[in-house]
Every structure is written in C-alpha cells, then in structure tokens.
Design a protein around this motif. Structure first.
Motif, PDB file in Angstrom:
ATOM      1  N   SER A  64       0.417  -0.969   0.353  1.00 45.34           N
ATOM      2  CA  SER A  64      -0.092   0.180   0.074  1.00 45.34           C
ATOM      3  C   SER A  64       0.991   1.789   0.335  1.00 45.34           C
ATOM      4  O   SER A  64       1.934   1.256  -0.221  1.00 45.34           O
ATOM      5  CB  SER A  64      -1.037   0.308   1.513  1.00 45.34           C
ATOM      6  OG  SER A  64      -0.180   0.420   2.626  1.00 45.34           O
ATOM      7  N   LYS A  65       0.419   2.412   0.090  1.00 46.14           N
ATOM      8  CA  LYS A  65       1.103   3.680   0.301  1.00 46.14           C
ATOM      9  C   LYS A  65       1.557   3.750   1.426  1.00 46.14           C
ATOM     10  O   LYS A  65       3.297   4.383   1.602  1.00 46.14           O
ATOM     11  CB  LYS A  65       0.483   5.158   0.201  1.00 46.14           C
ATOM     12  CG  LYS A  65       0.065   4.569  -1.474  1.00 46.14           C
ATOM     13  CD  LYS A  65      -1.085   6.256  -1.098  1.00 46.14           C
ATOM     14  CE  LYS A  65      -2.478   6.115  -2.391  1.00 46.14           C
ATOM     15  NZ  LYS A  65      -3.425   7.181  -2.311  1.00 46.14           N
ATOM     16  N   SER A  66       1.344   2.569   2.282  1.00 48.50           N
ATOM     17  CA  SER A  66       2.146   2.615   3.498  1.00 48.50           C
ATOM     18  C   SER A  66       3.456   1.640   3.592  1.00 48.50           C
ATOM     19  O   SER A  66       4.525   2.162   4.531  1.00 48.50           O
ATOM     20  CB  SER A  66       1.358   2.330   4.937  1.00 48.50           C
ATOM     21  OG  SER A  66       0.573   2.998   4.704  1.00 48.50           O
ATOM     22  N   TYR A  91      -1.299  -5.844  -4.170  1.00 47.41           N
ATOM     23  CA  TYR A  91      -1.773  -4.419  -3.578  1.00 47.41           C
ATOM     24  C   TYR A  91      -2.666  -4.541  -2.608  1.00 47.41           C
ATOM     25  O   TYR A  91      -3.828  -5.358  -2.776  1.00 47.41           O
ATOM     26  CB  TYR A  91      -2.463  -3.929  -4.898  1.00 47.41           C
ATOM     27  CG  TYR A  91      -1.235  -3.192  -5.296  1.00 47.41           C
ATOM     28  CD1 TYR A  91      -0.577  -2.112  -5.032  1.00 47.41           C
ATOM     29  CD2 TYR A  91      -0.875  -3.336  -7.198  1.00 47.41           C
ATOM     30  CE1 TYR A  91       0.355  -1.924  -5.885  1.00 47.41           C
ATOM     31  CE2 TYR A  91      -0.286  -3.644  -7.589  1.00 47.41           C
ATOM     32  CZ  TYR A  91       0.719  -2.346  -7.343  1.00 47.41           C
ATOM     33  OH  TYR A  91       2.053  -2.027  -8.102  1.00 47.41           O
ATOM     34  N   ASN A  96      -5.515   2.090  -3.366  1.00 49.94           N
ATOM     35  CA  ASN A  96      -4.107   2.559  -2.426  1.00 49.94           C
ATOM     36  C   ASN A  96      -2.441   2.303  -2.780  1.00 49.94           C
ATOM     37  O   ASN A  96      -2.462   2.010  -1.515  1.00 49.94           O
ATOM     38  CB  ASN A  96      -4.977   1.674  -0.647  1.00 49.94           C
ATOM     39  CG  ASN A  96      -4.043   2.277   0.220  1.00 49.94           C
ATOM     40  OD1 ASN A  96      -3.582   3.683   0.235  1.00 49.94           O
ATOM     41  ND2 ASN A  96      -3.893   1.138   1.298  1.00 49.94           N
ATOM     42  N   ARG A  97      -2.303   1.722  -3.917  1.00 54.76           N
ATOM     43  CA  ARG A  97      -1.442   1.856  -4.696  1.00 54.76           C
ATOM     44  C   ARG A  97      -0.473   3.062  -4.509  1.00 54.76           C
ATOM     45  O   ARG A  97      -1.139   3.892  -4.355  1.00 54.76           O
ATOM     46  CB  ARG A  97      -1.910   0.883  -6.437  1.00 54.76           C
ATOM     47  CG  ARG A  97      -2.972   0.413  -6.672  1.00 54.76           C
ATOM     48  CD  ARG A  97      -2.502  -0.555  -8.077  1.00 54.76           C
ATOM     49  NE  ARG A  97      -3.277  -1.160  -7.615  1.00 54.76           N
ATOM     50  CZ  ARG A  97      -3.247  -2.214  -9.413  1.00 54.76           C
ATOM     51  NH1 ARG A  97      -2.867  -1.276 -10.184  1.00 54.76           N
ATOM     52  NH2 ARG A  97      -4.486  -3.204  -9.101  1.00 54.76           N
ATOM     53  N   PRO A  98       0.704   2.154  -4.660  1.00 57.27           N
ATOM     54  CA  PRO A  98       2.404   3.354  -4.652  1.00 57.27           C
ATOM     55  C   PRO A  98       2.490   3.687  -5.630  1.00 57.27           C
ATOM     56  O   PRO A  98       2.330   3.033  -6.596  1.00 57.27           O
ATOM     57  CB  PRO A  98       3.066   2.907  -3.291  1.00 57.27           C
ATOM     58  CG  PRO A  98       2.824   1.157  -3.745  1.00 57.27           C
ATOM     59  CD  PRO A  98       1.125   0.668  -3.744  1.00 57.27           C
ATOM     60  N   VAL A  99       2.995   4.897  -5.447  1.00 57.49           N
ATOM     61  CA  VAL A  99       3.513   5.360  -6.688  1.00 57.49           C
ATOM     62  C   VAL A  99       4.595   4.668  -7.022  1.00 57.49           C
ATOM     63  O   VAL A  99       4.827   4.460  -8.101  1.00 57.49           O
ATOM     64  CB  VAL A  99       4.389   7.299  -6.729  1.00 57.49           C
ATOM     65  CG1 VAL A  99       4.831   7.667  -7.075  1.00 57.49           C
ATOM     66  CG2 VAL A  99       2.681   8.207  -6.168  1.00 57.49           C
ATOM     67  N   THR A 101       6.882   0.527  -5.742  1.00 57.64           N
ATOM     68  CA  THR A 101       7.081  -0.373  -5.408  1.00 57.64           C
ATOM     69  C   THR A 101       8.546  -0.352  -4.533  1.00 57.64           C
ATOM     70  O   THR A 101       9.293  -0.528  -5.464  1.00 57.64           O
ATOM     71  CB  THR A 101       6.147  -1.378  -5.732  1.00 57.64           C
ATOM     72  OG1 THR A 101       6.782  -1.921  -7.010  1.00 57.64           O
ATOM     73  CG2 THR A 101       4.659  -1.060  -6.591  1.00 57.64           C
TER      74      THR A 101
END
Length: 122
Positions: A64-66, A91, A96-99, A101
């Motif tokens: 996730s973005k975290s 994911y 909530n997908r990060p920019v 990985t």
C-alpha cells in the motif's frame, strides 16, 4: 500445507486480518505466519523473523502507500530475497496503490486467483 509469511506495514494490519479470514472461509490449505510487533524491532526480532521466513515456502507482501515507510516490512522483503524465498506483492486496494513499490517486487491485484496461483507455484 504451504507456509506463507505475510509482510505488511502495521497500518495495513486490517488487510492482513482480511487475507487470513478469507483464506479460512475459502478453506485454502496453507498456513500464514507473520512477525507483527507493536513496538520498535531489534536484533532479536530480526533473528527470529529471519528464522520464520526461512521456514516458509513463500512470502506475500501486502503493498500500500504505507509500505515505502514500513521499515519492518522492507527488511522482511530484503530478508526473503537474501534467503531465496519466493516473494509476491499483492496490492491492498486499487485506490491505495503506491507511486513506487519496493525494488524488484512483482506486485499484482488482490484476487484469489493471483494469491492461489502464487501459492500453487511454490
């Protein structure tokens, strides 16, 4: 029965709980392991975590973005790579997908086909 280590940012604990619950309901024949901690991790945690990862057939990383700021999860990914344990990112949610990985981590959408195909490939 395959043993699967779950790596995740502590902020994504609810997704880990969801994954484990869905697997139970689907009667999927694998066991989940994680090393969740509620306090800062230390050298002993790393030693115990490495032992658990080495004892697993594969690692699923809930992404996730975290994830980018999750020191524990990033260390678990690095450890799995060092130990040669197969690893797959999933994911947490589409929105909530990060920019970015973690480097070299193949990440797929959260579907039972993607999860079970990974586990069946082990």
């Amino acid at each position: 029965m395959n043993r699967i280590f779950i790596s995740f940012a502590i902020e994504d604990k609810s997704y880990r709980d969801l994954l484990v619950g869905q697997a139970r309901n689907a009667k999927i024949p694998f066991e989940f392991i994680d090393m969740s901690v509620k306090e800062p991790w230390d050298a002993k945690w790393k030693t115990n975590c490495r032992t658990r990862i080495k004892g697993c057939d594969g690692v699923i990383v809930l992404v996730s973005k975290s994830t980018a700021n999750a020191e524990g999860a990033l260390w678990e990914i690095k450890c799995a790579k060092e130990e040669g344990v197969p690893i797959r990112g999933i994911y947490c949610t589409a929105d909530n997908r990060p920019v970015t990985t973690p480097e070299g981590l193949k990440v797929l959408s959260w579907t039972w086909d993607n999860i079970t195909n990974f586990i069946n490939s082990l």
